[in-house]
Design an enzyme around this catalytic site. Structure first.
Site, PDB file in Angstrom:
ATOM      1  NE  ARG A  78      47.916  27.904  62.667  1.00 50.52           N
ATOM      2  CZ  ARG A  78      48.734  28.991  62.751  1.00 50.52           C
ATOM      3  NH1 ARG A  78      49.324  29.249  63.887  1.00 50.52           N
ATOM      4  NH2 ARG A  78      48.648  29.953  61.892  1.00 50.52           N
ATOM      5  CE  LYS A 133      51.889  36.567  63.611  1.00 50.55           C
ATOM      6  NZ  LYS A 133      51.962  35.090  63.341  1.00 50.55           N
ATOM      7  N   GLY A 164      44.794  32.126  62.121  1.00 54.08           N
ATOM      8  CA  GLY A 164      43.973  31.845  63.497  1.00 54.08           C
ATOM      9  C   GLY A 164      42.967  32.721  63.738  1.00 54.08           C
ATOM     10  N   GLY A 211      50.415  33.789  57.157  1.00 50.04           N
ATOM     11  CA  GLY A 211      51.599  34.412  56.342  1.00 50.04           C
ATOM     12  C   GLY A 211      51.894  33.336  55.310  1.00 50.04           C
TER      13      GLY A 211
HETATM   14  C1  3PG Z   1      51.479  31.865  62.406  1.00 48.59           C
HETATM   15  O1  3PG Z   1      50.726  32.215  63.508  1.00 48.59           O
HETATM   16  O2  3PG Z   1      51.218  32.340  61.212  1.00 48.59           O
HETATM   17  C2  3PG Z   1      52.612  30.816  62.259  1.00 48.59           C
HETATM   18  O3  3PG Z   1      52.605  30.152  63.463  1.00 48.59           O
HETATM   19  C3  3PG Z   1      53.820  31.437  62.310  1.00 48.59           C
HETATM   20  O4  3PG Z   1      54.006  32.400  63.430  1.00 48.59           O
HETATM   21  P1  3PG Z   1      55.198  33.670  63.066  1.00 48.59           P
HETATM   22  O5  3PG Z   1      54.466  34.501  62.090  1.00 48.59           O
HETATM   23  O6  3PG Z   1      55.395  34.086  64.319  1.00 48.59           O
HETATM   24  O7  3PG Z   1      56.306  32.849  62.443  1.00 48.59           O
END
Ligand code: 3PG
Length: 398
Positions: A35, A199, A357, A380
């Site tokens: 990034r 997530k 990442g 995401g």
């Molecule tokens: C990620 O790592 O996908 C982005 O930096 C967004 O982070 P977040 O899902 O905490 O909003």
């Protein structure tokens, strides 16, 4: 949409929203700096035109509370070394002193400000917070692809204060180009989409769109447990977000797409552990019968074989999210095997897009990141782009 190429930054202060939410280990060492690396062309263009740069970013999910572990301070040093110029840091992202620090900047100098998410207002689309941030620059540049899908103040509201002086950076431009290639280019079939990671709530809603796009959807890692649970399986102490939307969305998917549901493949077996550490006791069990007190930390050998078989016959592959806790060597086999297989298939002519990442970090561990067609800095965000809707952060610039 305007890009940095439409501006000359001489004597201007560029307020650059980056996504420096890089994966780090417990010693706060960066495991993957993609990034940061990808944001350098934008930074260099501004510096070469004798502009001043104010960098703003989030880091982790501190939920509005300042804390040392979520501070961006450690990155100032890293950036200085990377860019070979001094990058200064200030411990807040708004306020009188921050503004003073910005005014003191000379041409071709960089100031990195503290984590935007130390203010809960960042995640609440707060117009006053946006106004305070707007005092920090003349031109707003969004190069934070990883967070472009979020309705967050610095992404959607802040640009409103810049009328004709807002644009996207080079990183963002490249991401849009490759995603359009995946979406609108004649993606060769079979198309396989592989989803892992933890997530879940941000990704689950996208599955509906993916069902219409892909030939195979492979689900692993933390993503798989809500699926197993809804099918009546026992997941022991495996991670699971308690979010009713997840359950509702899954139920909807299973009833609405009865005829297509067999394109979703879940792991058959899983490596379980009796505690969340590398040196825990382990067993391999079917994923739907994890005993209480144990948690699934990697996909098992049969799942690896099944998933790799599908990847091997795919012509287009999109991957986001690890298949297990790959930071622990004992639970990294699933993720690493998938990383290697995608790289090999790409070498044989498939088109591959990998985002997030952790997935990129695992490709680097296996030394196969260079073989992938395109590494996206968004996890995401990359998936949200597949929805065919203009993302909030892009909309704010148009
Ligand atoms: C990620 O790592 O996908 C982005 O930096 C967004 O982070 P977040 O899902 O905490 O909003």
């Amino acid at each position: 949409i305007k890009t940095v190429e439409n501006f000359n930054f001489e004597n201007q202060t560029a307020l650059v929203r980056v996504d420096f939410n890089v994966p780090v280990n417990k010693f706060q060492e960066i495991i993957d700096d993609t990034r940061i690396q990808y944001s350098i062309p934008t930074i260099q263009k501004i510096l070469s035109e004798k502009g001043k740069i104010v960098l703003i970013s989030h880091f982790g999910r501190p939920k509005g509370k300042p804390s040392k572990i979520f501070s961006l301070k450690f990155l100032a040093n890293f950036l200085s070394k990377k860019l070979k110029i001094n990058v200064s840091f200030f411990e807040d992202c708004i306020g009188e002193t921050a503004i003073k620090k910005v005014r003191e900047l000379k041409n071709s100098e960089i100031l990195l400000l503290e984590n935007l998410r130390f203010y809960k207002e960042e995640e609440e689309e707060d117009i006053n917070f946006a106004y305070e941030l707007s005092k920090l620059g003349d031109i707003y540049v969004n190069d934070a692809f990883g967070v472009v899908h979020r309705f967050h103040t610095s992404i959607t509201l802040l640009p409103k204060f810049f009328e004709n002086k807002k644009c996207i950076g080079f990183l963002m431009k490249k991401e849009i180009q490759y995603l359009n290639q995946f979406l609108y280019g004649k993606g060769k079939r079979p198309i396989t989409i592989l989803l892992g990671g933890a997530k879940i709530s941000s990704k689950i809603k996208i599955i509906e769109n993916l069902i219409n796009l892909a030939d195979f959807i492979l689900i692993g890692g933390g993503m798989s447990f809500p699926f197993i649970k809804i099918k009546g399986g026992k997941i022991g102490n495996s991670i699971i977000e308690k979010d009713q939307i997840i359950e509702k969305t899954l139920k909807k998917i299973y009833s609405k797409y009865k005829n297509k549901i067999n394109i979703i493949h879940l792991p058959y077996d899983v490596v379980i552990a009796d505690s969340f550490k590398n040196e825990s006791n382990t067993k391999i069990v079917p994923i739907h019968s994890i005993p209480n007190g144990w948690m699934g930390l990697d996909i098992g050998p049969i799942s690896i074989k099944n998933f790799c078989k599908i990847i091997e016959k795919s012509k287009t592959i999109l991957w986001n999210g690890p298949l297990g806790v790959f930071e622990f060597a004992n639970f990294s086999l699933g993720t690493k095997s998938i990383a290697r297989t995608i790289a090999n298939v790409t070498e044989r002519g498939a088109f591959s897009l990998v985002g997030g990442g952790d997935s990129i970090a695992s490709l680097k561990m296996e030394n196969c990141d260079k073989k992938i067609s395109y590494l996206s800095t968004g996890g995401g965000a990359m998936l949200a782009s597949l929805k065919n809707k203009i993302l909030p952060g892009i909309n704010a610039i148009i």
